[in-house]
Design an enzyme around this catalytic site. Structure first.
Site, short mmCIF file in Angstrom:
data_model
loop_
_atom_site.label_atom_id
_atom_site.label_comp_id
_atom_site.label_asym_id
_atom_site.label_seq_id
_atom_site.Cartn_x
_atom_site.Cartn_y
_atom_site.Cartn_z
N ASP A 148 38.49 69.20 34.56
CA ASP A 148 38.62 68.57 33.25
C ASP A 148 39.58 69.19 32.58
OD1 ASP A 148 37.27 66.52 31.74
OD2 ASP A 148 36.76 68.33 30.53
N GLU A 151 42.86 67.23 36.22
CA GLU A 151 42.66 65.98 35.33
C GLU A 151 44.06 65.61 34.81
OE1 GLU A 151 40.87 63.89 31.32
OE2 GLU A 151 40.84 65.90 31.56
C1 NOJ Z 1 38.03 64.28 29.80
C2 NOJ Z 1 36.84 63.58 30.22
O1 NOJ Z 1 36.98 62.70 31.22
C3 NOJ Z 1 36.35 63.02 28.82
O2 NOJ Z 1 35.28 61.98 29.23
C4 NOJ Z 1 35.92 64.16 28.06
O3 NOJ Z 1 35.43 63.64 26.73
C5 NOJ Z 1 37.04 64.97 27.90
N1 NOJ Z 1 37.70 65.16 28.94
C6 NOJ Z 1 36.41 66.16 27.17
O4 NOJ Z 1 35.68 67.05 28.32
#
Ligand code: NOJ
Length: 546
Positions: A218, A283
């Protein structure tokens, strides 16, 4: 599972991640937003047992990688992306035994499991932050990023959160601000403190030892911040009423994301994941090609990184071409191709909704499945789902606010499995989000029993991709063709998308996949109507049975 075999996950330390021999280069991933996939215990919230019991659907579809969103102990300020204990399962999702059973079943189905790691921030309820907050002398104080107020008493710099508003919250106990790039309940961890790296090494090993096959990292782009925490250059004034991405892009994010030291963390993790044959998927939420290039450049860093501009582009051939060719050719084999997720409006909605949006999303999938890299589907994409309808009183996303168009609830409504109550998602009176007004023809059962339904097209697309192992290695050559049409060749295969308004002829050859013609009717479909796509084996290709 049947013919869904990948080469073994042999990946001795030091094997370059760009190598076509890495198992994920032949794989198709599938994101499960756990809360909304399947509810196994009737409390209205999707969980590990529900996922376990529905895993056969992914096997039937031919999915190779299952990515599960966070299931850890959490106060759920951001539905699990605020982790209070990185090695415990939240009771609402199950327990470690349920997790182990899921992994066991996935293995029998030849599905690899990738879990979400949330290392940029923890929950403010994590023991580390509770301790850090007790005062400046806490042994965990440096686990987070604290600064004195600016001379005027305001935040230490001009950084903003991804959700809008200042990225600093004043803590009354110590009179210092702490940093959070998301909610105040998600304080950012201090990756310049070596103790954090040690803590996460242990977390990685904990899950790898339980048999997982990798991590989706993430916020991988933001782990390390500028050492001096300098203010970002401001492009234009921020309109607090503007959509969150417009607010975010009011800054040039020079100091809060994409710091070169992040690569050292990925290198460190790769030494661990390589020894398990596991994959590291970032991500990598960036929008500039030079940023994704930088994040993926190192052979010993992230194995895969998602490229998100596919989720922001219009249905326009030039825009699509620019996004697909954005990452440089050297990093393209490491791209995770996506068009939907639990964070953005679903592709079928963005591309026009209804049948039109559905057709376009499937057509784009043909290109994404043909490029070097690893394509991912988001749950329900194989059904051509548009966003579910969520009335204002049922909204749940903390970033939704009062604006009915804001927030991420629409893409998170539960999967419609069949025509039973709650579309077979849950036996609870009310699921945590409404089902969102789905017809029987949108359900898994409804579509699987209807040979012409879109789910069969996706299944066939996965099957065709599996039959073309050269896609991991063949060079990509984009070609100039009729206006409105995008085409690239991979060796003697052509991938063609008609994003224009006129029907066009396909190149000569044999049609392996066509979005608007069912398998069997392929030879009779030499033309490509608008909003459709095809894969053609060019005449130079020796004929093979699929
Ligand atoms: C990316 C995640 O996909 C999202 O859902 C989340 O709110 C943020 N990162 C913070 O962790």
């Amino acid at each position: 599972m049947t013919d869904n075999k990948l080469s073994p996950a042999v990946s001795p330390s030091g094997t370059p991640s760009v190598g076509a021999d890495r198992w994920w280069r032949h794989a198709v991933g599938y994101e499960v937003y756990l809360r909304s996939f399947a509810d196994g215990n009737g409390d209205g919230i999707g969980d590990l047992v529900g996922l376990h019991d529905r895993l056969d659907h992914l096997a039937w579809l031919g999915v190779d990688i299952l990515w599960i969103t966070p299931f850890y102990q959490s106060p759920m300020a951001d539905f699990g992306y605020d982790v209070a204990d990185y090695t415990a399962v939240h009771p609402v999702y199950g327990d470690l035994a349920a997790f182990d059973r899921l992994i066991g079943k996935a293995k029998t189905l030849d599905i690899r499991v990738v879990i979400d790691l949330v290392p940029n921030h923890s929950s403010d309820q994590h023991a580390w932050f509770r301790s850090a907050r007790t005062g400046r002398d806490s042994e965990h104080r440096d686990y987070y990023i604290w600064r004195d107020p600016a001379p005027d008493g305001g935040p230490p710099n001009n950084w903003i959160t991804y959700f809008g508003g200042p990225a600093w919250t004043l803590d009354d106990v110590s009179g210092q601000y702490y940093l959070h790039l998301f909610l105040p309940e998600q304080p950012d961890l201090n990756w310049r403190n070596p103790a954090i790296a040690d803590e996460f090494d242990a977390i990685l090993r904990f899950w790898l030892d339980r048999g997982i096959d990798g991590f989706r990292i993430d916020v991988a782009q933001a782990l390390v911040k500028d050492e001096q925490l300098r203010s970002n250059p401001q492009r234009h004034p921020i309109d607090p009423a503007a959509p969150r991405w417009d607010q975010w892009h009011a800054h040039e994010h020079r100091y809060d994301i994409c710091q070169p030291e992040s690569i050292d963390i990925f290198r460190r993790w790769r030494r661990i994941t390589d020894s398990y044959g596991a994959v590291l998927i970032g991500e990598t939420y960036v929008v500039e090609p030079h940023e994704i290039d930088q994040l993926l450049a190192a052979d010993d860093g992230l194995d895969v990184g998602f490229w998100f501009p596919t989720m922001a582009m219009d249905w326009d051939p030039h825009a699509i071409h620019a996004v697909l060719t954005g990452p440089s050719p050297t990093v393209r084999p490491k791209i995770g191709w996506v068009q939907s997720s639990h964070d953005e409006v679903r592709a079928a909605t963005r591309f026009g909704g209804g049948d039109l949006g559905r057709r376009r999303s499937l057509a784009l999938a043909v290109l994404l499945f043909g490029l070097p890299g690893t394509p991912f589907l988001y749950q329900g994409e194989e059904l051509g789902l548009v966003d579910g309808l969520v009335p204002p009183e049922a909204k749940a996303d903390p970033i939704g606010g009062d604006d009915p168009a804001a927030g991420r609830d629409g893409c998170r409504t539960p999967i419609p499995w069949d025509s039973s109550p709650n579309a077979g998602f849950s036996t609870a009176e009310q699921p945590w989000l409404p089902i969102g007004h789905r017809g029987v023809d949108e359900t898994v059962a409804g579509q699987r029993s209807e040979p012409g339904a879109i789910v069969h097209r996706y299944r066939h697309l996965l099957e065709v991709r599996r039959s073309l192992p050269e896609l991991a290695t063949a060079p990509v050559e984009f070609r100039e063709v009729a206006s409105g049409v995008l085409r690239f060749d991979r060796g003697d295969l052509a991938f063609v998308l008609n994003a224009g308004t006129e029907t066009v002829a396909l190149p000569d050859g044999s049609v392996l996949f066509h979005t608007t013609a069912p398998p069997g009717g392929l030879e009779n479909s030499p033309a490509l109507s608008p909003d459709s796509a095809a894969i053609v084996a060019l005449p130079s290709r020796p004929r093979r049975d699929l």
